[in-house]
Design an enzyme around this catalytic site. Sequence first.
Site, PDB file in Angstrom:
ATOM      1  N   LEU A 102       0.644  -1.148   0.111  1.00 26.46           N
ATOM      2  CA  LEU A 102       0.065  -0.013   0.102  1.00 26.46           C
ATOM      3  C   LEU A 102       0.811   1.274  -0.082  1.00 26.46           C
ATOM      4  O   LEU A 102       0.676   2.234   0.640  1.00 26.46           O
ATOM      5  CB  LEU A 102      -0.794   0.150   1.137  1.00 26.46           C
ATOM      6  CG  LEU A 102      -2.194  -0.970   1.281  1.00 26.46           C
ATOM      7  CD1 LEU A 102      -2.914  -1.034   2.252  1.00 26.46           C
ATOM      8  CD2 LEU A 102      -2.770  -1.199   0.013  1.00 26.46           C
ATOM      9  N   CYS A 122      -6.549  -6.073   2.080  1.00 30.71           N
ATOM     10  CA  CYS A 122      -4.951  -6.046   1.864  1.00 30.71           C
ATOM     11  C   CYS A 122      -4.143  -7.216   2.116  1.00 30.71           C
ATOM     12  O   CYS A 122      -4.091  -7.051   3.564  1.00 30.71           O
ATOM     13  CB  CYS A 122      -4.168  -4.760   1.709  1.00 30.71           C
ATOM     14  SG  CYS A 122      -2.777  -4.846   1.019  1.00 30.71           S
TER      15      CYS A 122
HETATM   16  C1  LIG Z   1       0.671  -4.452  -8.080  1.00 32.77           C
HETATM   17  C2  LIG Z   1      -0.578  -4.416  -7.516  1.00 32.77           C
HETATM   18  C3  LIG Z   1      -1.129  -3.727  -6.631  1.00 32.77           C
HETATM   19  C4  LIG Z   1      -2.500  -3.668  -5.790  1.00 32.77           C
HETATM   20  N1  LIG Z   1      -2.743  -2.763  -5.075  1.00 32.77           N
HETATM   21  C5  LIG Z   1      -3.982  -2.534  -4.746  1.00 32.77           C
HETATM   22  C6  LIG Z   1      -4.195  -1.545  -3.834  1.00 32.77           C
HETATM   23  O1  LIG Z   1      -3.775  -0.613  -3.406  1.00 32.77           O
HETATM   24  N2  LIG Z   1      -5.734  -1.663  -3.219  1.00 32.77           N
HETATM   25  C7  LIG Z   1      -6.347  -2.694  -3.434  1.00 32.77           C
HETATM   26  O2  LIG Z   1      -7.868  -2.643  -2.876  1.00 32.77           O
HETATM   27  N3  LIG Z   1      -6.052  -3.743  -4.489  1.00 32.77           N
HETATM   28  C8  LIG Z   1      -4.955  -3.714  -4.825  1.00 32.77           C
HETATM   29  N4  LIG Z   1      -4.373  -4.704  -5.741  1.00 32.77           N
HETATM   30  C9  LIG Z   1      -5.624  -5.806  -5.975  1.00 32.77           C
HETATM   31  C10 LIG Z   1      -6.136  -5.494  -7.475  1.00 32.77           C
HETATM   32  O3  LIG Z   1      -6.995  -4.371  -7.372  1.00 32.77           O
HETATM   33  C11 LIG Z   1      -7.193  -6.912  -7.987  1.00 32.77           C
HETATM   34  O4  LIG Z   1      -8.162  -6.611  -6.938  1.00 32.77           O
HETATM   35  C12 LIG Z   1      -6.297  -8.078  -7.956  1.00 32.77           C
HETATM   36  O5  LIG Z   1      -4.948  -7.915  -8.466  1.00 32.77           O
HETATM   37  C13 LIG Z   1      -7.014  -9.079  -8.783  1.00 32.77           C
HETATM   38  O6  LIG Z   1      -7.315  -8.773 -10.117  1.00 32.77           O
HETATM   39  P1  LIG Z   1      -6.449  -8.897 -11.149  1.00 32.77           P
HETATM   40  O7  LIG Z   1      -6.246 -10.513 -11.325  1.00 32.77           O
HETATM   41  O8  LIG Z   1      -7.267  -8.509 -12.460  1.00 32.77           O
HETATM   42  O9  LIG Z   1      -5.338  -8.097 -11.167  1.00 32.77           O
HETATM   43  C14 LIG Z   1      -3.297  -4.698  -6.409  1.00 32.77           C
HETATM   44  C15 LIG Z   1      -2.935  -5.581  -7.196  1.00 32.77           C
HETATM   45  C16 LIG Z   1      -1.827  -5.661  -7.959  1.00 32.77           C
HETATM   46  C17 LIG Z   1      -1.267  -6.698  -8.841  1.00 32.77           C
END
Ligand SMILES: Cc1cc2nc3c(=O)[nH]c(=O)nc-3n(C[C@H](O)[C@H](O)[C@H](O)COP(=O)(O)O)c2cc1C
Length: 299
Positions: free
Chosen positions: A71, A128
Amino acid sequence: MLSTKIASLDFATPLMTGSGTFGHDPAALRFLNPADLGALVLKTVTPEPRHGNPVPRMAEFEGGIVNAIGLENKGLAYWQDTVAPTLEGLPVPVVANAGGHCADDFVEVVKAFQDMNGVAAIELNLSCPNVQGGILYSTDSIGLAKVVTACREVSDKPMFVKLSPNVTDIRPLAKAAADSGADALTVCNTLIGMLVDWRLRQPVLANGIGGMSGPAVKPVAMHMVSQCAAAVDIPIIASGGAACADDVLEFVVAGATAVQIGTAAFLNPAVISQIASDLRSILAQENLTLADLRGSLKL
Ligand SMILES: Cc1cc2nc3c(=O)[nH]c(=O)nc-3n(C[C@H](O)[C@H](O)[C@H](O)COP(=O)(O)O)c2cc1C
Protein backbone atom coordinates in the site's frame (compact mmCIF):
# COMPACT_ATOMS: atom_id res chain seq x y z
CA MET A 1 -25.36 -1.35 -24.97
CA LEU A 2 -22.82 -1.98 -22.20
CA SER A 3 -24.19 0.57 -19.76
CA THR A 4 -24.39 -0.63 -16.19
CA LYS A 5 -25.79 0.77 -12.95
CA ILE A 6 -24.59 0.31 -9.39
CA ALA A 7 -26.40 2.18 -6.60
CA SER A 8 -27.05 5.71 -7.94
CA LEU A 9 -24.23 5.56 -10.48
CA ASP A 10 -24.43 4.96 -14.22
CA PHE A 11 -21.39 3.44 -15.85
CA ALA A 12 -20.76 3.46 -19.61
CA THR A 13 -19.51 -0.14 -19.44
CA PRO A 14 -19.17 -2.83 -16.75
CA LEU A 15 -15.38 -2.49 -16.92
CA MET A 16 -13.39 -0.84 -14.14
CA THR A 17 -9.70 -0.58 -13.40
CA GLY A 18 -8.49 -2.65 -10.43
CA SER A 19 -7.23 -0.55 -7.53
CA GLY A 20 -3.44 -0.27 -7.45
CA THR A 21 -2.97 -1.34 -11.05
CA PHE A 22 -3.73 1.96 -12.81
CA GLY A 23 -1.90 4.40 -10.59
CA HIS A 24 -2.68 6.88 -7.87
CA ASP A 25 -4.23 9.54 -10.13
CA PRO A 26 -6.14 9.87 -13.41
CA ALA A 27 -3.01 9.81 -15.62
CA ALA A 28 -3.96 6.31 -16.77
CA LEU A 29 -6.93 7.73 -18.63
CA ARG A 30 -4.46 8.62 -21.41
CA PHE A 31 -4.41 4.93 -22.33
CA LEU A 32 -8.17 4.53 -22.40
CA ASN A 33 -11.16 5.71 -24.37
CA PRO A 34 -13.52 6.98 -21.63
CA ALA A 35 -16.45 5.45 -23.52
CA ASP A 36 -14.95 2.00 -22.81
CA LEU A 37 -14.38 2.44 -19.10
CA GLY A 38 -17.14 2.24 -16.50
CA ALA A 39 -15.09 3.62 -13.63
CA LEU A 40 -11.54 4.51 -12.76
CA VAL A 41 -10.69 2.87 -9.44
CA LEU A 42 -7.60 4.46 -7.93
CA LYS A 43 -4.96 3.02 -5.60
CA THR A 44 -5.62 2.71 -1.89
CA VAL A 45 -5.10 5.86 0.17
CA THR A 46 -4.17 5.61 3.87
CA PRO A 47 -4.20 8.44 6.44
CA GLU A 48 -0.39 8.59 6.66
CA PRO A 49 2.11 8.21 3.80
CA ARG A 50 3.45 4.67 3.38
CA HIS A 51 6.72 3.70 1.72
CA GLY A 52 5.45 0.18 1.17
CA ASN A 53 7.51 -2.98 1.52
CA PRO A 54 11.18 -3.43 0.56
CA VAL A 55 12.03 -4.46 -3.02
CA PRO A 56 11.77 -6.80 -4.84
CA ARG A 57 8.05 -6.56 -4.28
CA MET A 58 6.60 -7.82 -7.53
CA ALA A 59 7.44 -10.97 -9.51
CA GLU A 60 5.92 -12.91 -12.37
CA PHE A 61 5.10 -16.61 -12.53
CA GLU A 62 3.38 -18.66 -15.24
CA GLY A 63 -0.14 -17.79 -14.12
CA GLY A 64 0.20 -14.16 -13.14
CA ILE A 65 2.13 -12.09 -10.63
CA VAL A 66 2.73 -11.99 -6.90
CA ASN A 67 3.06 -8.54 -5.36
CA ALA A 68 3.84 -7.18 -1.94
CA ILE A 69 3.71 -3.46 -2.67
CA GLY A 70 2.42 -2.85 0.85
CA LEU A 71 0.00 0.00 0.00
CA GLU A 72 2.67 2.51 -0.94
CA ASN A 73 1.00 5.92 -1.18
CA LYS A 74 1.70 9.52 -0.30
CA GLY A 75 -1.01 9.73 2.33
CA LEU A 76 -4.35 11.48 2.62
CA ALA A 77 -3.10 15.08 2.99
CA TYR A 78 -1.14 14.85 -0.27
CA TRP A 79 -4.10 13.21 -1.98
CA GLN A 80 -6.47 15.93 -0.81
CA ASP A 81 -4.17 18.72 -2.03
CA THR A 82 -2.78 17.22 -5.21
CA VAL A 83 -4.94 14.40 -6.57
CA ALA A 84 -8.49 15.37 -5.58
CA PRO A 85 -8.52 18.62 -7.64
CA THR A 86 -7.54 16.66 -10.79
CA LEU A 87 -10.57 14.37 -10.45
CA GLU A 88 -13.24 16.99 -11.04
CA GLY A 89 -14.86 17.02 -14.46
CA LEU A 90 -13.29 13.77 -15.68
CA PRO A 91 -15.22 11.88 -18.37
CA VAL A 92 -15.49 8.75 -16.16
CA PRO A 93 -16.63 8.31 -12.56
CA VAL A 94 -13.77 7.92 -10.11
CA VAL A 95 -13.85 5.38 -7.30
CA ALA A 96 -11.46 6.31 -4.49
CA ASN A 97 -10.13 3.41 -2.42
CA ALA A 98 -9.60 3.69 1.34
CA GLY A 99 -7.21 1.67 3.48
CA GLY A 100 -5.89 1.65 7.02
CA HIS A 101 -5.00 -0.33 10.10
CA CYS A 102 -8.05 0.36 12.24
CA ALA A 103 -11.63 1.60 11.95
CA ASP A 104 -10.55 5.19 12.73
CA ASP A 105 -8.11 5.14 9.79
CA PHE A 106 -10.87 4.07 7.40
CA VAL A 107 -13.30 6.65 8.78
CA GLU A 108 -10.72 9.44 8.42
CA VAL A 109 -10.10 8.62 4.75
CA VAL A 110 -13.78 8.06 3.93
CA LYS A 111 -14.76 11.38 5.57
CA ALA A 112 -12.26 13.16 3.34
CA PHE A 113 -13.48 11.32 0.21
CA GLN A 114 -17.05 12.29 1.10
CA ASP A 115 -16.11 15.97 0.73
CA MET A 116 -14.32 15.60 -2.63
CA ASN A 117 -16.50 16.53 -5.60
CA GLY A 118 -14.47 14.38 -8.00
CA VAL A 119 -15.02 11.16 -6.01
CA ALA A 120 -18.17 9.40 -7.24
CA ALA A 121 -17.90 6.28 -5.08
CA ILE A 122 -15.72 4.80 -2.38
CA GLU A 123 -14.16 1.34 -2.23
CA LEU A 124 -13.04 0.06 1.18
CA ASN A 125 -9.94 -2.10 0.91
CA LEU A 126 -10.73 -4.44 3.79
CA SER A 127 -8.60 -7.14 2.26
CA CYS A 128 -4.98 -6.13 1.59
CA PRO A 129 -2.76 -9.15 2.32
CA ASN A 130 0.44 -7.09 2.30
CA VAL A 131 0.21 -4.89 5.38
CA GLN A 132 0.77 -6.01 8.94
CA GLY A 133 -0.89 -4.93 12.17
CA GLY A 134 -4.43 -3.98 13.03
CA ILE A 135 -7.35 -6.35 13.19
CA LEU A 136 -7.64 -8.74 10.30
CA TYR A 137 -10.87 -7.23 9.00
CA SER A 138 -10.65 -9.38 5.95
CA THR A 139 -11.27 -12.60 7.85
CA ASP A 140 -13.42 -11.43 10.76
CA SER A 141 -17.02 -10.57 9.93
CA ILE A 142 -17.59 -8.74 13.25
CA GLY A 143 -14.54 -6.50 12.72
CA LEU A 144 -15.50 -5.97 9.08
CA ALA A 145 -19.07 -4.99 10.04
CA LYS A 146 -17.73 -2.44 12.54
CA VAL A 147 -15.57 -0.73 9.93
CA VAL A 148 -18.28 -0.70 7.25
CA THR A 149 -20.88 0.64 9.72
CA ALA A 150 -18.51 3.39 10.90
CA CYS A 151 -17.70 4.40 7.31
CA ARG A 152 -21.37 4.32 6.32
CA GLU A 153 -22.12 6.82 9.10
CA VAL A 154 -19.79 9.43 7.60
CA SER A 155 -20.58 9.02 3.91
CA ASP A 156 -23.64 8.72 1.72
CA LYS A 157 -21.63 8.08 -1.45
CA PRO A 158 -21.97 4.63 -3.07
CA MET A 159 -19.70 2.34 -1.06
CA PHE A 160 -18.06 -0.81 -2.39
CA VAL A 161 -16.50 -3.24 0.10
CA LYS A 162 -13.57 -5.20 -1.26
CA LEU A 163 -13.37 -8.68 0.23
CA SER A 164 -10.48 -11.08 0.62
CA PRO A 165 -10.30 -14.54 -0.96
CA ASN A 166 -8.07 -15.70 1.91
CA VAL A 167 -10.95 -17.22 3.87
CA THR A 168 -12.58 -20.63 4.03
CA ASP A 169 -16.07 -19.22 3.43
CA ILE A 170 -16.55 -15.74 1.99
CA ARG A 171 -20.34 -15.67 2.50
CA PRO A 172 -20.44 -14.53 6.17
CA LEU A 173 -18.15 -11.62 5.25
CA ALA A 174 -20.29 -10.75 2.23
CA LYS A 175 -23.42 -10.76 4.40
CA ALA A 176 -21.73 -8.70 7.14
CA ALA A 177 -20.73 -6.06 4.57
CA ALA A 178 -24.19 -5.96 2.97
CA ASP A 179 -25.96 -5.79 6.34
CA SER A 180 -23.68 -2.92 7.41
CA GLY A 181 -24.61 -0.72 4.47
CA ALA A 182 -22.32 -1.67 1.58
CA ASP A 183 -23.83 -0.78 -1.83
CA ALA A 184 -21.74 -3.38 -3.67
CA LEU A 185 -19.01 -5.95 -3.00
CA THR A 186 -15.74 -6.18 -4.87
CA VAL A 187 -14.88 -9.87 -5.04
CA CYS A 188 -12.01 -10.25 -4.51
CA ASN A 189 -8.53 -8.99 -3.62
CA THR A 190 -5.32 -11.00 -4.15
CA LEU A 191 -4.71 -14.54 -2.92
CA ILE A 192 -1.78 -14.96 -0.52
CA GLY A 193 1.13 -16.78 -2.15
CA MET A 194 4.89 -17.22 -2.20
CA LEU A 195 7.50 -17.61 -4.93
CA VAL A 196 10.82 -19.30 -4.09
CA ASP A 197 14.26 -18.94 -5.65
CA TRP A 198 15.67 -22.40 -4.95
CA ARG A 199 19.24 -21.40 -5.78
CA LEU A 200 19.21 -18.66 -3.20
CA ARG A 201 17.03 -20.74 -0.87
CA GLN A 202 14.91 -17.72 -0.26
CA PRO A 203 11.58 -16.22 -1.27
CA VAL A 204 11.66 -14.12 -4.44
CA LEU A 205 9.90 -11.21 -2.74
CA ALA A 206 11.72 -9.37 0.03
CA ASN A 207 8.49 -9.50 2.04
CA GLY A 208 8.49 -13.32 1.77
CA ILE A 209 4.83 -13.57 0.83
CA GLY A 210 2.61 -11.51 -1.43
CA GLY A 211 -0.75 -11.32 -3.15
CA MET A 212 -1.32 -13.40 -6.26
CA SER A 213 -3.26 -11.95 -9.20
CA GLY A 214 -3.77 -12.65 -12.88
CA PRO A 215 -5.21 -15.62 -14.82
CA ALA A 216 -4.36 -18.22 -12.14
CA VAL A 217 -6.76 -16.65 -9.62
CA LYS A 218 -9.75 -16.44 -11.98
CA PRO A 219 -11.32 -19.78 -10.89
CA VAL A 220 -11.07 -18.74 -7.22
CA ALA A 221 -12.64 -15.34 -7.91
CA MET A 222 -15.31 -16.98 -10.12
CA HIS A 223 -16.35 -19.32 -7.31
CA MET A 224 -16.46 -16.49 -4.79
CA VAL A 225 -18.45 -14.20 -7.12
CA SER A 226 -20.98 -16.99 -7.58
CA GLN A 227 -21.16 -17.61 -3.81
CA CYS A 228 -21.54 -13.90 -2.98
CA ALA A 229 -24.16 -13.33 -5.69
CA ALA A 230 -26.24 -16.09 -4.10
CA ALA A 231 -25.67 -14.82 -0.56
CA VAL A 232 -26.50 -11.10 -0.86
CA ASP A 233 -28.85 -8.83 -2.81
CA ILE A 234 -26.35 -6.08 -3.62
CA PRO A 235 -24.31 -5.96 -6.85
CA ILE A 236 -21.03 -7.84 -7.12
CA ILE A 237 -17.99 -6.35 -8.83
CA ALA A 238 -15.68 -9.18 -9.91
CA SER A 239 -11.92 -8.84 -9.54
CA GLY A 240 -9.42 -11.59 -10.26
CA GLY A 241 -7.78 -12.64 -13.48
CA ALA A 242 -10.11 -11.13 -16.08
CA ALA A 243 -8.15 -10.50 -19.27
CA CYS A 244 -10.59 -10.78 -22.18
CA ALA A 245 -14.28 -10.39 -23.08
CA ASP A 246 -15.02 -14.08 -22.45
CA ASP A 247 -13.62 -13.77 -18.90
CA VAL A 248 -15.90 -10.78 -18.31
CA LEU A 249 -18.96 -12.64 -19.61
CA GLU A 250 -18.10 -15.64 -17.42
CA PHE A 251 -18.07 -13.36 -14.36
CA VAL A 252 -21.39 -11.81 -15.46
CA VAL A 253 -22.98 -15.24 -15.83
CA ALA A 254 -21.63 -16.10 -12.35
CA GLY A 255 -23.48 -13.04 -11.02
CA ALA A 256 -21.23 -10.00 -11.46
CA THR A 257 -22.60 -6.60 -12.42
CA ALA A 258 -19.17 -5.15 -13.19
CA VAL A 259 -15.65 -6.52 -13.63
CA GLN A 260 -12.35 -4.93 -12.66
CA ILE A 261 -9.29 -5.41 -14.83
CA GLY A 262 -5.92 -5.26 -13.07
CA THR A 263 -2.96 -7.48 -13.94
CA ALA A 264 -4.02 -7.86 -17.60
CA ALA A 265 -3.41 -4.14 -18.06
CA PHE A 266 0.28 -4.53 -17.11
CA LEU A 267 0.70 -6.57 -20.30
CA ASN A 268 -1.48 -4.28 -22.40
CA PRO A 269 -2.53 -0.90 -20.96
CA ALA A 270 -5.20 -0.65 -23.68
CA VAL A 271 -6.78 -4.01 -22.82
CA ILE A 272 -9.94 -2.42 -21.40
CA SER A 273 -10.77 -0.80 -24.74
CA GLN A 274 -10.10 -4.10 -26.50
CA ILE A 275 -12.42 -5.94 -24.10
CA ALA A 276 -15.17 -3.31 -24.47
CA SER A 277 -15.01 -3.56 -28.25
CA ASP A 278 -15.09 -7.40 -28.11
CA LEU A 279 -18.03 -7.32 -25.68
CA ARG A 280 -20.02 -5.11 -28.05
CA SER A 281 -19.34 -7.48 -30.97
CA ILE A 282 -20.09 -10.68 -29.04
CA LEU A 283 -23.34 -9.37 -27.53
CA ALA A 284 -24.51 -8.05 -30.91
CA GLN A 285 -23.65 -11.35 -32.62
CA GLU A 286 -25.43 -13.39 -29.96
CA ASN A 287 -28.31 -10.91 -29.71
CA LEU A 288 -27.87 -10.78 -25.92
CA THR A 289 -27.60 -8.07 -23.28
CA LEU A 290 -25.56 -8.10 -20.09
CA ALA A 291 -28.84 -8.22 -18.16
CA ASP A 292 -29.82 -11.43 -20.02
CA LEU A 293 -26.62 -13.08 -18.87
CA ARG A 294 -26.23 -11.69 -15.35
CA GLY A 295 -26.57 -14.46 -12.75
CA SER A 296 -27.78 -16.96 -15.36
CA LEU A 297 -25.38 -19.67 -14.15
CA LYS A 298 -27.14 -23.03 -13.90
CA LEU A 299 -25.89 -24.68 -10.75
C1 LIG B 1 0.61 -4.43 -8.16
C2 LIG B 1 -0.74 -4.52 -7.53
C3 LIG B 1 -1.12 -3.55 -6.60
C4 LIG B 1 -2.39 -3.60 -6.03
N1 LIG B 1 -2.75 -2.63 -5.13
C5 LIG B 1 -4.00 -2.63 -4.61
C6 LIG B 1 -4.42 -1.58 -3.77
O1 LIG B 1 -3.70 -0.61 -3.50
N2 LIG B 1 -5.67 -1.65 -3.26
C7 LIG B 1 -6.56 -2.67 -3.55
O2 LIG B 1 -7.70 -2.65 -3.07
N3 LIG B 1 -6.17 -3.68 -4.38
C8 LIG B 1 -4.94 -3.68 -4.90
N4 LIG B 1 -4.55 -4.67 -5.76
C9 LIG B 1 -5.50 -5.78 -6.08
C10 LIG B 1 -6.19 -5.52 -7.44
O3 LIG B 1 -6.99 -4.35 -7.41
C11 LIG B 1 -7.09 -6.71 -7.83
O4 LIG B 1 -8.10 -6.87 -6.86
C12 LIG B 1 -6.29 -8.02 -7.94
O5 LIG B 1 -5.04 -7.80 -8.55
C13 LIG B 1 -7.04 -9.11 -8.73
O6 LIG B 1 -7.37 -8.67 -10.04
P1 LIG B 1 -6.45 -8.93 -11.35
O7 LIG B 1 -6.15 -10.39 -11.41
O8 LIG B 1 -7.30 -8.43 -12.47
O9 LIG B 1 -5.20 -8.12 -11.16
C14 LIG B 1 -3.28 -4.65 -6.36
C15 LIG B 1 -2.89 -5.62 -7.28
C16 LIG B 1 -1.65 -5.56 -7.87
C17 LIG B 1 -1.27 -6.61 -8.88
